[in-house]
Design an enzyme around this catalytic site. Sequence first.
Site, PDB file in Angstrom:
ATOM      1  N   GLY A  14       0.826  -1.199   0.000  1.00 35.81           N
ATOM      2  CA  GLY A  14       0.000   0.000   0.000  1.00 35.81           C
ATOM      3  C   GLY A  14       0.859   1.247   0.000  1.00 35.81           C
ATOM      4  CB  ALA A  15       2.009   3.403  -2.474  1.00 36.56           C
ATOM      5  N   GLY A  16      -0.520   4.485   0.000  1.00 37.49           N
ATOM      6  CA  GLY A  16      -1.263   5.674   0.426  1.00 37.49           C
ATOM      7  C   GLY A  16      -0.467   6.385   1.502  1.00 37.49           C
ATOM      8  N   GLY A  17      -1.114   7.323   2.183  1.00 37.25           N
ATOM      9  CA  GLY A  17      -0.407   8.096   3.210  1.00 37.25           C
ATOM     10  C   GLY A  17       0.179   7.213   4.297  1.00 37.25           C
ATOM     11  N   GLY A  19       1.156   3.918   4.190  1.00 39.29           N
ATOM     12  CA  GLY A  19       2.305   3.155   3.706  1.00 39.29           C
ATOM     13  C   GLY A  19       3.506   4.056   3.454  1.00 39.29           C
ATOM     14  CG  PHE A 119     -13.548  19.043   9.618  1.00 33.74           C
ATOM     15  CD1 PHE A 119     -13.330  20.015   8.676  1.00 33.74           C
ATOM     16  CD2 PHE A 119     -13.506  17.704   9.211  1.00 33.74           C
ATOM     17  CE1 PHE A 119     -13.065  19.673   7.346  1.00 33.74           C
ATOM     18  CE2 PHE A 119     -13.252  17.359   7.895  1.00 33.74           C
ATOM     19  CZ  PHE A 119     -13.032  18.340   6.960  1.00 33.74           C
ATOM     20  CG  HIS A 242     -19.080  12.426   4.068  1.00 38.20           C
ATOM     21  ND1 HIS A 242     -19.799  13.587   3.852  1.00 38.20           N
ATOM     22  CD2 HIS A 242     -17.875  12.821   4.546  1.00 38.20           C
ATOM     23  CE1 HIS A 242     -19.041  14.627   4.174  1.00 38.20           C
ATOM     24  NE2 HIS A 242     -17.866  14.184   4.593  1.00 38.20           N
ATOM     25  CD  GLU A 255     -17.363  16.841   9.016  1.00 42.41           C
ATOM     26  OE1 GLU A 255     -17.867  15.735   8.771  1.00 42.41           O
ATOM     27  OE2 GLU A 255     -16.643  17.056   9.997  1.00 42.41           O
ATOM     28  NE  ARG A 286     -17.218  13.268   8.182  1.00 43.20           N
ATOM     29  CZ  ARG A 286     -16.043  13.097   7.621  1.00 43.20           C
ATOM     30  NH1 ARG A 286     -15.582  11.888   7.402  1.00 43.20           N
ATOM     31  NH2 ARG A 286     -15.316  14.130   7.267  1.00 43.20           N
ATOM     32  CG  HIS A 353     -16.524   9.042   3.657  1.00 41.96           C
ATOM     33  ND1 HIS A 353     -15.926   9.488   2.495  1.00 41.96           N
ATOM     34  CD2 HIS A 353     -15.904   9.708   4.665  1.00 41.96           C
ATOM     35  CE1 HIS A 353     -14.990  10.382   2.793  1.00 41.96           C
ATOM     36  NE2 HIS A 353     -14.952  10.525   4.104  1.00 41.96           N
ATOM     37  CD  GLU A 387     -10.719   4.025   4.897  1.00 41.51           C
ATOM     38  OE1 GLU A 387     -10.154   4.980   4.330  1.00 41.51           O
ATOM     39  OE2 GLU A 387     -11.888   3.671   4.642  1.00 41.51           O
ATOM     40  NE  ARG A 398     -12.768   8.779   8.844  1.00 43.77           N
ATOM     41  CZ  ARG A 398     -12.570   9.850   8.079  1.00 43.77           C
ATOM     42  NH1 ARG A 398     -11.787  10.825   8.479  1.00 43.77           N
ATOM     43  NH2 ARG A 398     -13.163   9.967   6.913  1.00 43.77           N
ATOM     44  CB  SER A 403      -9.121   9.159   8.221  1.00 39.55           C
ATOM     45  OG  SER A 403      -8.451   8.143   7.529  1.00 39.55           O
ATOM     46  CG  LEU A 404      -6.030  12.948   5.663  1.00 34.28           C
ATOM     47  CD1 LEU A 404      -6.036  14.382   5.133  1.00 34.28           C
ATOM     48  CD2 LEU A 404      -5.305  12.038   4.660  1.00 34.28           C
TER      49      LEU A 404
HETATM   50  C1  LIG Z   1     -13.024  11.352  -1.127  1.00 30.65           C
HETATM   51  C2  LIG Z   1     -12.389  11.197   0.226  1.00 30.65           C
HETATM   52  C3  LIG Z   1     -12.059  12.315   0.965  1.00 30.65           C
HETATM   53  C4  LIG Z   1     -11.470  12.179   2.227  1.00 30.65           C
HETATM   54  N1  LIG Z   1     -11.152  13.311   2.933  1.00 30.65           N
HETATM   55  C5  LIG Z   1     -10.531  13.184   4.141  1.00 30.65           C
HETATM   56  C6  LIG Z   1     -10.119  14.334   4.864  1.00 30.65           C
HETATM   57  O1  LIG Z   1     -10.260  15.460   4.431  1.00 30.65           O
HETATM   58  N2  LIG Z   1      -9.530  14.152   6.057  1.00 30.65           N
HETATM   59  C7  LIG Z   1      -9.305  12.907   6.593  1.00 30.65           C
HETATM   60  O2  LIG Z   1      -8.754  12.810   7.687  1.00 30.65           O
HETATM   61  N3  LIG Z   1      -9.683  11.800   5.902  1.00 30.65           N
HETATM   62  C8  LIG Z   1     -10.278  11.915   4.699  1.00 30.65           C
HETATM   63  N4  LIG Z   1     -10.650  10.788   4.009  1.00 30.65           N
HETATM   64  C9  LIG Z   1     -10.233   9.475   4.518  1.00 30.65           C
HETATM   65  C10 LIG Z   1      -8.754   9.258   4.249  1.00 30.65           C
HETATM   66  O3  LIG Z   1      -8.381   9.935   3.077  1.00 30.65           O
HETATM   67  C11 LIG Z   1      -8.429   7.782   4.077  1.00 30.65           C
HETATM   68  O4  LIG Z   1      -8.953   7.041   5.157  1.00 30.65           O
HETATM   69  C12 LIG Z   1      -6.915   7.586   4.061  1.00 30.65           C
HETATM   70  O5  LIG Z   1      -6.316   8.440   3.113  1.00 30.65           O
HETATM   71  C13 LIG Z   1      -6.538   6.135   3.765  1.00 30.65           C
HETATM   72  O6  LIG Z   1      -5.146   6.057   3.640  1.00 30.65           O
HETATM   73  P1  LIG Z   1      -4.386   4.665   3.585  1.00 30.65           P
HETATM   74  O7  LIG Z   1      -2.939   4.973   3.538  1.00 30.65           O
HETATM   75  O8  LIG Z   1      -4.875   3.806   4.692  1.00 30.65           O
HETATM   76  O9  LIG Z   1      -4.874   3.978   2.241  1.00 30.65           O
HETATM   77  P2  LIG Z   1      -5.070   4.494   0.732  1.00 30.65           P
HETATM   78  O10 LIG Z   1      -4.667   5.891   0.533  1.00 30.65           O
HETATM   79  O11 LIG Z   1      -6.453   4.097   0.361  1.00 30.65           O
HETATM   80  O12 LIG Z   1      -4.033   3.598  -0.060  1.00 30.65           O
HETATM   81  C14 LIG Z   1      -4.163   2.208  -0.173  1.00 30.65           C
HETATM   82  C15 LIG Z   1      -2.979   1.672  -0.932  1.00 30.65           C
HETATM   83  O13 LIG Z   1      -3.007   0.249  -0.927  1.00 30.65           O
HETATM   84  C16 LIG Z   1      -2.737  -0.238  -2.212  1.00 30.65           C
HETATM   85  N5  LIG Z   1      -3.363  -1.568  -2.326  1.00 30.65           N
HETATM   86  C17 LIG Z   1      -4.590  -1.945  -1.907  1.00 30.65           C
HETATM   87  N6  LIG Z   1      -4.782  -3.263  -2.175  1.00 30.65           N
HETATM   88  C18 LIG Z   1      -3.658  -3.700  -2.768  1.00 30.65           C
HETATM   89  C19 LIG Z   1      -3.243  -4.943  -3.280  1.00 30.65           C
HETATM   90  N7  LIG Z   1      -4.021  -6.037  -3.248  1.00 30.65           N
HETATM   91  N8  LIG Z   1      -2.015  -5.036  -3.841  1.00 30.65           N
HETATM   92  C20 LIG Z   1      -1.201  -3.958  -3.910  1.00 30.65           C
HETATM   93  N9  LIG Z   1      -1.548  -2.757  -3.430  1.00 30.65           N
HETATM   94  C21 LIG Z   1      -2.750  -2.625  -2.859  1.00 30.65           C
HETATM   95  C22 LIG Z   1      -3.290   0.806  -3.158  1.00 30.65           C
HETATM   96  O14 LIG Z   1      -2.670   0.721  -4.419  1.00 30.65           O
HETATM   97  C23 LIG Z   1      -2.914   2.071  -2.403  1.00 30.65           C
HETATM   98  O15 LIG Z   1      -1.589   2.421  -2.697  1.00 30.65           O
HETATM   99  C24 LIG Z   1     -11.230  10.895   2.750  1.00 30.65           C
HETATM  100  C25 LIG Z   1     -11.560   9.768   2.012  1.00 30.65           C
HETATM  101  C26 LIG Z   1     -12.150   9.926   0.777  1.00 30.65           C
HETATM  102  C27 LIG Z   1     -12.548   8.665   0.041  1.00 30.65           C
END
Ligand SMILES: Cc1cc2nc3c(=O)[nH]c(=O)nc-3n(C[C@H](O)[C@H](O)[C@H](O)COP(=O)(O)OP(=O)(O)OC[C@H]3O[C@@H](n4cnc5c(N)ncnc54)[C@H](O)[C@@H]3O)c2cc1C
Length: 586
Positions: A14-17, A19, A119, A242, A255, A286, A353, A387, A398, A403-404
């Site tokens: 996972g390469a979200g925030g 990871g 918020f 949401h 929000e 929410r 959401h 998440e 939440r 979450s960020l």
């Molecule tokens: C539209 C939207 C707006 C939001 N706004 C806010 C906000 O303003 N403030 C706040 O606090 N939160 C907000 N949230 C929630 C928050 O953004 C998320 O909960 C958080 O960013 C999730 O981050 P993460 O690193 O857990 O996963 P993600 O950012 O979802 O990344 C998941 C990663 O896992 C990888 N992955 C998944 N499965 C596999 C697999 N099988 N093989 C390889 N890679 C895989 C994906 O490629 C990705 O890189 C929002 C959410 C959404 C949907």
Amino acid sequence: MPIRKRKFDSLIIGAGGGGLRAALQLSRADAQVAVVSKVFPTRSHTVAAQGGVNAALANVSEDNWHWHMFDTIKGSDYLGDQDAIEYMCRAASRIVYELEHTGVPFSRLDNGRIYQRAFGGQSKHFGGEQATRTCAAADRTGHAILHSLYQQNIRAKTHFFDEYFAIDLIKDDAGYVLGALVMEIETGEPMLIEAKTTLLATGGAGQLYRTTTNALINTGDGMAMALRAGVPLQDMEFFQFHPTGIAGKGMLITEGVRGEGGYLINRDGERFMERYAPHAKDLASRDVVSRAIYIEIREGRGCGPDRDHVLLKVDHLGPEVIKKRLPGIRDLCLTFLHSDPIEKPIPVYPTAHYTMGGIPTNRYAQVVTPARHGPEEVVPGLYAAGECACVSVHGANRLGGNSLLDILVFGRAAANHIIDYLNESRYHRGLPDAGVQQAMARLERWDKKGDGETVDSVRAELTRVMEQHCGVFREQTMLDEGVKKVQELASRMQEVRLTDHSRIFNTARVEALELENLMDIALATVCSASARTESRGAHSRVDYPDRDDEHWLKHSLYFNDCSLDYKPVRMKPLTVDSFPPKARVY
Ligand SMILES: Cc1cc2nc3c(=O)[nH]c(=O)nc-3n(C[C@H](O)[C@H](O)[C@H](O)COP(=O)(O)OP(=O)(O)OC[C@H]3O[C@@H](n4cnc5c(N)ncnc54)[C@H](O)[C@@H]3O)c2cc1C
């Protein structure tokens, strides 16, 4: 042919925030880190986060972490673990300043300090006046954070496997997690990544529902992988809707719009939240606002010819505020509604959401499995953050902006612990053949196309079932039927046919693997919801409208054999007094 194999100290899926925050810290500590992502890193869902990240910086008005902690516990409807919540809220300011130094271009106040907006669920003095706690980069905060973290990771020489799909964890007989089997999506070639530690940071499962703010990739893969590796999933009945998705489409209207002064109205032009939450009004939690919108519509006060949505009024904020603070929201409205919020209110309706439940961890992000009727045990080598994890800081609901914060705080906590673990574990233990073969069998099953229904049609049916049977309001018969329908759909998976993409066959295999994962998560969600006979946070039962602390102040644990167990909420914080459950009013 032998399977390609690579060895690293640490694997991050996972390469979200979550990871990337962990990866950056590990790479900077000179660990060999592999990050696997099924999409290019900066397309992870974190990029879509709009409103901001919470920290009691007190830049706009008086604030402190202890009030933030109280709000988070109250928001969680007292299901959040108070030690983890204290840890997160105390770390928040430091995390935001670190982001600033990483290069995140936060919006600014006139005095140069980081801009903060109000918020939902934020208060001063433990439930007093509205606080202003969410640090924002206009309405594109997640975008700014993810790009900065990615750039810093490139600089720190983190090794990326972009567009690789993780299939399953590899575990040995002693219970150690030793890496994962992944597939390169472009070629379909499997590869084993052997690592002393594996961090799941795979995000949420918002694709369980038909109308959702989540990206198509949010299919709960990491949660399903953990479940298959024998880890139960915690608190899956708590799924956040949401209140303000664009009606009929689902895209999120942050929000932050209400934080800037926008408010909801019904067909009579009434600001109806004043009736449901006289104090916090549109900035109530929410779950409270989503239910209020449902009730307004059910009682005939919805807007439009079908009375099927309400309106979010923003025009009174004036063009300057909208253009400066909410430019992304204005773009969304212009693109998808062909109307300008500077002139016309936005039609909104609650939309799926956020996954509050997930892989149970302690506050060091180590995955813990409660042995039945025994003490909790750590799964050696396995971590989860973001998440996909349930630490649990969000409990039953939440708060926006938390979450960020969660992904960054616990991404960092995971890296801190992994660094210690790596210091103690000098050698790789070696991958067990049985585990590798089991994972390979899951991939090979989708080598053939099959001749039953298509993956697409089953997925569409699953999301409809979840919407109808496990939505904002729930009731026993509806939930029990939901369990049966999901089980029946799961049994149909045996015959499913790959959706015909003759030229891009591997993506069809990925879709099938994702659907299997979604199916497991759907079952976990609806089974856990059907068992909990109370209303708490986002789990709202019409047949059990009250919170029942005597019987239900506990976390649920769903096991892969469809059985459930429970464990107590950790009510004792680290250094301060605990906040005992109270009636939750806004
Ligand atoms: C539209 C939207 C707006 C939001 N706004 C806010 C906000 O303003 N403030 C706040 O606090 N939160 C907000 N949230 C929630 C928050 O953004 C998320 O909960 C958080 O960013 C999730 O981050 P993460 O690193 O857990 O996963 P993600 O950012 O979802 O990344 C998941 C990663 O896992 C990888 N992955 C998944 N499965 C596999 C697999 N099988 N093989 C390889 N890679 C895989 C994906 O490629 C990705 O890189 C929002 C959410 C959404 C949907």
